[in-house]
Design a protein around this motif. Structure first.
Motif, PDB file in Angstrom:
ATOM      1  N   ASP A 140       0.838  -1.202   0.000  1.00  0.00           N
ATOM      2  CA  ASP A 140       0.000   0.000   0.000  1.00  0.00           C
ATOM      3  C   ASP A 140       0.872   1.251   0.000  1.00  0.00           C
ATOM      4  O   ASP A 140       0.556   2.254   0.635  1.00  0.00           O
ATOM      5  N   ALA A 141       1.974   1.175  -0.744  1.00  0.00           N
ATOM      6  CA  ALA A 141       2.868   2.328  -0.871  1.00  0.00           C
ATOM      7  C   ALA A 141       2.087   3.564  -1.293  1.00  0.00           C
ATOM      8  O   ALA A 141       1.147   3.484  -2.090  1.00  0.00           O
ATOM      9  N   THR A 142       2.472   4.710  -0.764  1.00  0.00           N
ATOM     10  CA  THR A 142       1.793   5.941  -1.152  1.00  0.00           C
ATOM     11  C   THR A 142       2.093   6.257  -2.605  1.00  0.00           C
ATOM     12  O   THR A 142       3.122   5.844  -3.162  1.00  0.00           O
ATOM     13  N   PHE A 143       1.198   7.026  -3.216  1.00  0.00           N
ATOM     14  CA  PHE A 143       1.433   7.409  -4.601  1.00  0.00           C
ATOM     15  C   PHE A 143       2.624   8.348  -4.717  1.00  0.00           C
ATOM     16  O   PHE A 143       3.287   8.383  -5.758  1.00  0.00           O
ATOM     17  N   ALA A 144       2.940   9.076  -3.647  1.00  0.00           N
ATOM     18  CA  ALA A 144       4.149   9.894  -3.656  1.00  0.00           C
ATOM     19  C   ALA A 144       5.389   9.016  -3.708  1.00  0.00           C
ATOM     20  O   ALA A 144       6.370   9.333  -4.395  1.00  0.00           O
ATOM     21  N   THR A 145       5.364   7.888  -2.993  1.00  0.00           N
ATOM     22  CA  THR A 145       6.484   6.954  -3.015  1.00  0.00           C
ATOM     23  C   THR A 145       6.649   6.343  -4.401  1.00  0.00           C
ATOM     24  O   THR A 145       7.766   6.209  -4.918  1.00  0.00           O
ATOM     25  N   ILE A 146       5.526   5.976  -5.017  1.00  0.00           N
ATOM     26  CA  ILE A 146       5.587   5.397  -6.360  1.00  0.00           C
ATOM     27  C   ILE A 146       6.130   6.417  -7.348  1.00  0.00           C
ATOM     28  O   ILE A 146       6.974   6.098  -8.193  1.00  0.00           O
ATOM     29  N   LEU A 147       5.683   7.654  -7.237  1.00  0.00           N
ATOM     30  CA  LEU A 147       6.152   8.701  -8.146  1.00  0.00           C
ATOM     31  C   LEU A 147       7.648   8.926  -7.968  1.00  0.00           C
ATOM     32  O   LEU A 147       8.386   9.065  -8.948  1.00  0.00           O
ATOM     33  N   GLY A 158      15.154 -15.044  -5.865  1.00  0.00           N
ATOM     34  CA  GLY A 158      14.850 -13.922  -4.978  1.00  0.00           C
ATOM     35  C   GLY A 158      15.148 -12.568  -5.555  1.00  0.00           C
ATOM     36  O   GLY A 158      15.124 -11.561  -4.830  1.00  0.00           O
ATOM     37  N   GLN A 159      15.399 -12.483  -6.873  1.00  0.00           N
ATOM     38  CA  GLN A 159      15.705 -11.193  -7.492  1.00  0.00           C
ATOM     39  C   GLN A 159      14.434 -10.383  -7.715  1.00  0.00           C
ATOM     40  O   GLN A 159      13.334 -10.922  -7.781  1.00  0.00           O
ATOM     41  N   GLY A 160      14.623  -9.069  -7.874  1.00  0.00           N
ATOM     42  CA  GLY A 160      13.505  -8.176  -8.168  1.00  0.00           C
ATOM     43  C   GLY A 160      13.375  -7.087  -7.141  1.00  0.00           C
ATOM     44  O   GLY A 160      13.142  -7.363  -5.962  1.00  0.00           O
ATOM     45  N   ASN A 161      13.553  -5.837  -7.570  1.00  0.00           N
ATOM     46  CA  ASN A 161      13.444  -4.706  -6.654  1.00  0.00           C
ATOM     47  C   ASN A 161      11.990  -4.343  -6.427  1.00  0.00           C
ATOM     48  O   ASN A 161      11.170  -4.390  -7.341  1.00  0.00           O
ATOM     49  N   ARG A 162      11.667  -3.963  -5.190  1.00  0.00           N
ATOM     50  CA  ARG A 162      10.308  -3.587  -4.845  1.00  0.00           C
ATOM     51  C   ARG A 162      10.279  -2.144  -4.394  1.00  0.00           C
ATOM     52  O   ARG A 162      11.253  -1.616  -3.845  1.00  0.00           O
ATOM     53  N   VAL A 163       9.157  -1.497  -4.635  1.00  0.00           N
ATOM     54  CA  VAL A 163       8.926  -0.156  -4.117  1.00  0.00           C
ATOM     55  C   VAL A 163       8.299  -0.297  -2.740  1.00  0.00           C
ATOM     56  O   VAL A 163       7.410  -1.129  -2.545  1.00  0.00           O
TER      57      VAL A 163
END
Length: 423
Positions: A225-232, A305-310
């Motif tokens: 549930d990352a904020t949209f500011a974090t995604i941006l 286990g690869q793959g970066n997450r926001v």
């Protein structure tokens, strides 16, 4: 090609003989047209310029042609909606119209809601049970009825196969292609969204690269549930070529309008002692295969286990994609049971439950999704906490996992392989 029945077909069997008009809504490629075509006499394809011109010039065609009638991509000619609504007012006999749409009408276009005349049903990509890989032994509807049914079954599906299913997608026309062709089709699907679907919906995409960067960051926030500011901020970090906040909000609204984004809203219980819950949605694309392509990690990398997450989320990228695959299936099963799906997180983040399925009479099923083949005490803490808060209103608790056996723990929690869960 022979048609394979979908879960929504059972709902249509129950409803369409008695309802004059039903709208099947969902992203392009989920199978709306194939499903609707099975039960109509006339098909009007509005993405065909000739048929669209004919219908726009003479809206009464919807009642002049033999019925039942399918009007495909109706949103391209929004006046059709109101004409069908008036036809239902004139004759409410069941089984007259199916409308299939892959978007809401464009902004600024006003149509009557259709309330009381046109019923909407959502179609999503193939749920796991619709992929014919295993025979489900546990019914979501059965778990909602409050009887705590016996949980049994043995799954033939292992973690590499679940990973394959994430990457194959649930789009019927894509999943059975050879791997390279499938990847090209998924990439093309995303490119078409940016280059054609949004512009056709009235959205000016002045910087396609910026939109693609935002969409990739949103994909990397899958199951959070990352904020949209974090995604941006995650979209091309440190670079100037990212959309402005207002532009990103417009993208998000329109991507959700064409069903590419399929967020799970926060659960807001009525008549409940629960306080201080977050109201942020949990982010999902309509199919986790699209998220996997955007982030760009293949099967071998996912299993390593690869793959970066926001966002500061625990677990692996494969775990996020597995949760998204499970959520996609649960939403299909819940829709068939006339239930809605949300998620729960307290504001101080000390408690969270991945999926909350709630019926109209407030019966509630709590579900955690775990990328593991062994359930440990820590995996059930939040389910037990919620049981203490809700009492009898929580009719059952379940963990969806990647293991082999379906069973009930001594504390009553059902442990179910995703492959054995069905409607």
């Amino acid at each position: 090609m022979d048609y394979r029945r979908r879960i929504v077909d059972e709902t249509l069997d129950d409803l369409f003989p008695h309802l004059a008009a039903i709208a099947l809504e969902g992203a392009k490629g989920v199978g709306k047209t194939a499903t609707a075509t099975q039960r109509v006499a006339t098909v009007m394809l509005l993405n065909n310029p000739n048929e669209r011109t004919a219908l726009s010039s003479h809206l009464d065609l919807v009642t002049d042609v033999p019925g039942p009638v399918l009007i495909d991509e109706w949103q391209l000619e929004p006046d059709v909606w109101d004409r069908v609504r008036r036809a239902v007012d004139d004759d409410p006999t069941g089984g007259r119209f199916l409308l299939a749409g892959s978007a809401d009408v464009a902004p600024g276009v006003r149509i009557h809601s259709g309330a009381g005349r046109i019923v909407s049903l959502t179609m999503r990509p193939l749920a796991f049970s619709e992929r014919a890989l295993a025979e489900p032994s546990v019914s979501l509807r059965g778990m909602l009825d409050g009887t705590q049914p016996a949980i049994t079954g043995i799954s033939p599906i292992d973690l590499p196969t679940y990973t394959d299913e994430i990457l194959r997608s649930g789009f019927p026309g894509i999943r059975d292609l050879p791997e390279r062709a499938r990847q090209v089709q998924l990439d093309s699907y995303l490119t078409r969204i940016v280059d054609r679907e949004l512009p056709d919906s009235g959205v000016s995409v002045r910087r396609p690269a910026a939109l693609r960067a935002w969409l990739t960051a949103y994909a990397a926030a899958t199951a959070t549930d990352a904020t949209f500011a974090t995604i941006l901020a995650a979209a091309t970090p440190g670079e100037g070529d990212k959309p402005a906040r207002q532009t990103a909000d417009i993208y998000r609204q329109h991507l959700q309008r064409i069903y590419l984004l399929d967020p799970i809203e926060a659960w807001t219980p009525a008549f409940s002692p629960l306080k201080r819950l977050t109201h942020s949605p949990k982010h999902h694309l309509v199919d986790p295969a699209l998220a996997a392509r955007l982030v760009g990690v293949g099967k071998a990398g996912l299993l390593r286990g690869q793959g970066n997450r926001v966002h500061a989320a625990t677990g692996t990228w494969l775990g996020a994609l597995f949760e998204s695959l499970a959520a996609q299936s649960v939403r299909v099963y819940a829709e068939a049971a006339d239930a809605r799906v949300g998620h729960l997180r307290t504001k101080n983040t000390d408690h969270e439950v991945d999926l909350i399925v709630e019926t109209a009479d407030r019966s509630t099923l709590a579900i955690e999704v775990k990328l593991t083949d062994t359930i440990r005490p820590a995996d059930v803490e939040h389910l037990n906490w919620l049981s203490e808060q809700l009492g009898d209103r929580l009719v059952d608790r379940m963990i969806i996992y990647t293991g082999t056996h379906a069973y009930r723990r001594p504390d009553g929690i059902a442990v179910v392989p995703l492959a054995l869960l069905g409607p």
